[in-house]
Design an enzyme around this catalytic site. Structure first.
Site, short mmCIF file in Angstrom:
data_model
loop_
_atom_site.label_atom_id
_atom_site.label_comp_id
_atom_site.label_asym_id
_atom_site.label_seq_id
_atom_site.Cartn_x
_atom_site.Cartn_y
_atom_site.Cartn_z
N ALA A 8 -13.68 3.17 17.92
CA ALA A 8 -13.51 3.65 16.54
C ALA A 8 -14.69 4.49 16.05
O ALA A 8 -14.64 5.03 14.95
CB ALA A 8 -13.32 2.44 15.61
N SER A 9 -15.73 4.62 16.86
CA SER A 9 -16.94 5.29 16.37
C SER A 9 -16.82 6.81 16.32
O SER A 9 -17.50 7.47 15.51
CB SER A 9 -18.13 4.93 17.29
OG SER A 9 -17.79 5.19 18.64
N ARG A 10 -15.99 7.37 17.19
CA ARG A 10 -15.95 8.84 17.34
C ARG A 10 -14.54 9.27 17.67
O ARG A 10 -13.68 8.46 17.99
CB ARG A 10 -16.83 9.26 18.55
CG ARG A 10 -18.25 8.91 18.47
CD ARG A 10 -19.02 9.50 19.64
NE ARG A 10 -18.94 8.69 20.84
CZ ARG A 10 -18.55 9.15 22.03
NH1 ARG A 10 -18.17 10.40 22.17
NH2 ARG A 10 -18.53 8.36 23.09
N ASN A 79 -7.50 2.44 22.23
CA ASN A 79 -7.85 3.87 22.20
C ASN A 79 -9.05 4.21 23.09
O ASN A 79 -9.07 5.27 23.71
CB ASN A 79 -8.14 4.27 20.75
CG ASN A 79 -8.89 5.59 20.67
OD1 ASN A 79 -8.34 6.66 20.91
ND2 ASN A 79 -10.19 5.52 20.39
N SER A 134 -2.34 9.56 27.89
CA SER A 134 -2.75 10.96 28.07
C SER A 134 -1.60 11.73 28.68
O SER A 134 -0.76 11.16 29.39
CB SER A 134 -3.95 11.04 29.00
OG SER A 134 -4.19 12.39 29.38
N TYR A 148 -8.42 8.88 36.47
CA TYR A 148 -8.08 8.92 35.04
C TYR A 148 -6.56 9.00 34.87
O TYR A 148 -5.96 8.22 34.12
CB TYR A 148 -8.77 10.12 34.39
CG TYR A 148 -8.44 10.33 32.94
CD1 TYR A 148 -9.05 9.55 31.94
CD2 TYR A 148 -7.50 11.28 32.54
CE1 TYR A 148 -8.74 9.74 30.60
CE2 TYR A 148 -7.20 11.48 31.20
CZ TYR A 148 -7.82 10.70 30.24
OH TYR A 148 -7.52 10.89 28.91
N LYS A 152 -3.97 6.18 33.19
CA LYS A 152 -3.11 6.45 32.03
C LYS A 152 -1.63 6.27 32.39
O LYS A 152 -0.83 5.83 31.56
CB LYS A 152 -3.39 7.86 31.50
CG LYS A 152 -4.80 8.03 30.93
CD LYS A 152 -5.08 7.07 29.78
CE LYS A 152 -6.40 7.38 29.10
NZ LYS A 152 -6.66 6.53 27.93
N ILE A 181 -7.52 17.32 22.83
CA ILE A 181 -7.80 17.00 21.42
C ILE A 181 -9.28 17.30 21.19
O ILE A 181 -10.12 17.00 22.05
CB ILE A 181 -7.54 15.50 21.13
CG1 ILE A 181 -6.14 15.08 21.59
CG2 ILE A 181 -7.76 15.19 19.66
CD1 ILE A 181 -4.98 15.60 20.81
P1 NAP Z 1 -14.48 10.12 22.85
O1 NAP Z 1 -14.66 11.17 21.80
O2 NAP Z 1 -15.24 10.24 24.12
O3 NAP Z 1 -14.72 8.67 22.19
C1 NAP Z 1 -14.58 7.55 23.02
C2 NAP Z 1 -14.61 6.28 22.21
O4 NAP Z 1 -14.42 5.19 23.12
C3 NAP Z 1 -15.97 6.03 21.55
O5 NAP Z 1 -15.78 5.26 20.39
C4 NAP Z 1 -16.72 5.22 22.61
O6 NAP Z 1 -17.77 4.38 22.09
C5 NAP Z 1 -15.59 4.37 23.15
N1 NAP Z 1 -15.88 3.99 24.53
C6 NAP Z 1 -16.08 4.79 25.61
N2 NAP Z 1 -16.39 4.05 26.69
C7 NAP Z 1 -16.41 2.76 26.28
C8 NAP Z 1 -16.71 1.53 26.92
N3 NAP Z 1 -17.08 1.46 28.21
N4 NAP Z 1 -16.64 0.41 26.19
C9 NAP Z 1 -16.29 0.45 24.89
N5 NAP Z 1 -16.02 1.56 24.22
C10 NAP Z 1 -16.08 2.72 24.91
O7 NAP Z 1 -12.96 10.04 23.31
P2 NAP Z 1 -11.63 10.59 22.59
O8 NAP Z 1 -11.44 12.00 22.98
O9 NAP Z 1 -11.61 10.23 21.15
O10 NAP Z 1 -10.52 9.75 23.40
C11 NAP Z 1 -9.90 8.59 22.88
C12 NAP Z 1 -8.73 8.23 23.79
O11 NAP Z 1 -7.82 9.33 23.85
C13 NAP Z 1 -9.14 7.95 25.24
O12 NAP Z 1 -8.42 6.85 25.74
C14 NAP Z 1 -8.76 9.22 25.97
O13 NAP Z 1 -8.49 8.99 27.34
C15 NAP Z 1 -7.54 9.64 25.19
N6 NAP Z 1 -7.27 11.08 25.32
C16 NAP Z 1 -8.17 12.01 24.84
C17 NAP Z 1 -7.90 13.39 25.02
C18 NAP Z 1 -8.83 14.46 24.51
O14 NAP Z 1 -8.60 15.65 24.85
N7 NAP Z 1 -9.86 14.16 23.73
C19 NAP Z 1 -6.71 13.77 25.66
C20 NAP Z 1 -5.85 12.79 26.14
C21 NAP Z 1 -6.14 11.45 25.96
P3 NAP Z 1 -19.27 4.97 21.92
O15 NAP Z 1 -19.20 5.96 20.78
O16 NAP Z 1 -20.13 3.82 21.63
O17 NAP Z 1 -19.60 5.67 23.22
#
Ligand code: NAP
Length: 242
Positions: A8-10, A79, A134, A148, A152, A181
């Site tokens: 939820a942080s980012r 998430n 994803s 990855y 998924k 995203i």
């Molecule tokens: P992000 O910006 O990298 O943020 C990841 C989040 O997950 C952060 O809150 C992070 O915590 C937490 N996290 C990462 N590793 C962790 C761990 N080992 N233990 C606990 N928390 C962890 O990612 P996002 O782009 O928002 O992606 C969110 C979801 O959407 C993911 O499942 C990703 O696979 C999926 N997704 C994203 C995209 C895209 O293009 N962005 C596309 C398809 C699917 P910290 O802040 O403390 O590191």
């Protein structure tokens, strides 16, 4: 609604949390190590928790008790995820290390959390599971992100299995399959290839805002479409349509 949102942080998790709080929800949000945004920590409907999903003991000791509280969340949003590359030409040990880590964070921890939530919801009035998968689950990814894509794909199959068997317990389960995203996770690709390259083949000339995913999750969590259970919602700017 009362929800548990991992990551939820980012990025997407932050947008999901914002949308749920806007809808008068209460949220337990997790992160690995980042601070939570002030807009959350200053909100009495938000509770933040740090837990590293790559550590099975931390998952058990910090997250299992959430579903043993007097009041447990009725919505679980898996998430948090990682997107780490490893080449097929790497030695077997490093290659498998990437697979183990990716599977632990992206599939095993979410599966266990889902199990704890379902066993609680079965005894009460049901609940909603929303798994952030994803597009890689559907179209694969480049070879270095095979772990990855596999994690998924596993998540989508897990979600469908839950949807099939727990509807009679008033539990619905959905997958969301985002394309690119605009979050930190996509920044690496944007830095290497540029946003123009990523939008090639999309219906729009910019990649998707995480707030759109947040709005979709808030809608699914509202309980207005329980019979959409098992469905995957593709949000990819029209880069493919199924
Ligand atoms: P992000 O910006 O990298 O943020 C990841 C989040 O997950 C952060 O809150 C992070 O915590 C937490 N996290 C990462 N590793 C962790 C761990 N080992 N233990 C606990 N928390 C962890 O990612 P996002 O782009 O928002 O992606 C969110 C979801 O959407 C993911 O499942 C990703 O696979 C999926 N997704 C994203 C995209 C895209 O293009 N962005 C596309 C398809 C699917 P910290 O802040 O403390 O590191």
């Amino acid at each position: 609604m009362y929800a548990l949102v991992t990551g939820a942080s980012r990025g997407i998790g932050k947008s999901i949390t914002k949308s749920l709080l806007k809808e008068d929800g209460r949220v337990i949000g997790t992160a690995r190590s980042s601070e939570f945004p002030a807009e959350f920590t200053e909100n009495e409907d938000f509770e933040g928790l740090h837990v590293d999903l790559s550590d099975p003991i931390a998952v058990e000791t910090k997250l299992k008790p959430i579903f043993q509280r007097d009041e447990a969340p009725k919505v679980l949003i898996n998430n948090a995820g990682i997107f780490r590359d490893v080449d097929f030409e790497e030695d077997d040990e490093s290659w498998l290390q990437n697979w183990d880590n990716t599977m632990q964070v992206n599939l095993r921890a979410p599966a266990l959390l889902s199990k704890w939530a379902l066993n609680r919801w079965k005894k009460e009035e049901g609940g909603y599971l929303i798994n952030i998968a994803s597009r890689a689950a559907y179209r694969g990814d480049t070879q270095e992100y095979a772990s990855y894509a596999a994690s998924k794909g596993g998540m989508v199959a897990l979600t469908k299995s839950i949807a099939r068997d727990f509807g009679k317990d008033d539990i619905s389960a959905y997958s969301i399959a985002p394309g690119f995203i605009k979050t930190d996770m996509a920044m690496d690709s944007i830095e290497i290839y540029g946003e123009d390259y990523l939008t090639e083949g999309m219906a729009f000339d910019e990649i998707t805002s995480p707030d759109e995913v947040g709005e979709l999750v808030a809608f699914l969590a509202s309980g207005k479409v329980p019979h959409m259970t098992g469905a995957t919602f593709h949000i990819n700017g029209g880069s493919y349509m199924i």
